[in-house]
Scaffold this motif. Structure first.
Motif, PDB file in Angstrom:
ATOM      1  N   MET A   1       0.824  -1.190   0.000  1.00 48.82           N
ATOM      2  CA  MET A   1       0.000   0.000   0.000  1.00 48.82           C
ATOM      3  C   MET A   1       0.867   1.251   0.000  1.00 48.82           C
ATOM      4  N   LYS A   2       0.519   2.178  -0.853  1.00 46.24           N
ATOM      5  CA  LYS A   2       1.220   3.455  -0.864  1.00 46.24           C
ATOM      6  C   LYS A   2       0.526   4.420   0.091  1.00 46.24           C
ATOM      7  N   PRO A   3       1.316   5.159   0.855  1.00 40.54           N
ATOM      8  CA  PRO A   3       0.679   6.151   1.731  1.00 40.54           C
ATOM      9  C   PRO A   3      -0.003   7.236   0.896  1.00 40.54           C
ATOM     10  N   GLU A   4      -1.128   7.673   1.376  1.00 41.28           N
ATOM     11  CA  GLU A   4      -1.886   8.715   0.691  1.00 41.28           C
ATOM     12  C   GLU A   4      -1.170  10.057   0.833  1.00 41.28           C
ATOM     13  N   LYS A   5      -1.082  10.789  -0.280  1.00 41.64           N
ATOM     14  CA  LYS A   5      -0.457  12.111  -0.224  1.00 41.64           C
ATOM     15  C   LYS A   5      -1.476  13.103   0.325  1.00 41.64           C
TER      16      LYS A   5
END
Length: 86
Positions: A1-5
Motif C-alpha cells: 500500500m502506498k501512503p496517501e499524499k
C-alpha cells in the motif's frame, strides 16, 4: 500500500493572525501550567506545545524554570517561566 499524499499547512502558509492566535494559545497554556507549580503538569504542557509547534514547521518550545530561592508569605516557593522558542 502506498501512503496517501496529504496537503499540509505550516506556519509559513498560515495568515499572520492565525499564527499569532496559535502562539497566544500556547503562551496562555504555558502560563496556566506554570501557575500550578506542578512540575509534572509543566513538563506535559511543554511537551505537547513543543510537538504542536513542530508539527506546523516551527522549531518547538523549550521552557526554562527558575525556582525562586525565597519564600512567599504563605510559605510556598514560586517558579518563573523562561522563554519559548518558535
Amino acid at each position: 500500500m502506498k501512503p496517501e499524499k496529504i496537503k499540509t499547512v505550516g506556519l509559513r502558509d498560515m495568515h499572520p493572525m492565525q499564527v499569532q492566535a496559535l502562539m497566544d494559545l500556547i503562551g496562555m497554556t504555558i502560563n496556566l501550567a506554570t501557575s500550578t507549580e506542578d512540575m509534572e503538569i509543566i513538563e506535559d504542557v511543554e511537551a505537547y506545545c513543543d510537538e504542536l509547534v513542530k508539527i506546523f514547521g516551527g522549531n518547538g518550545v523549550k521552557l526554562t524554570i527558575e525556582v525562586d530561592p525565597g519564600h512567599t508569605p504563605d510559605g510556598s516557593t514560586s517558579i518563573h517561566q523562561g522563554n519559548k522558542h518558535v
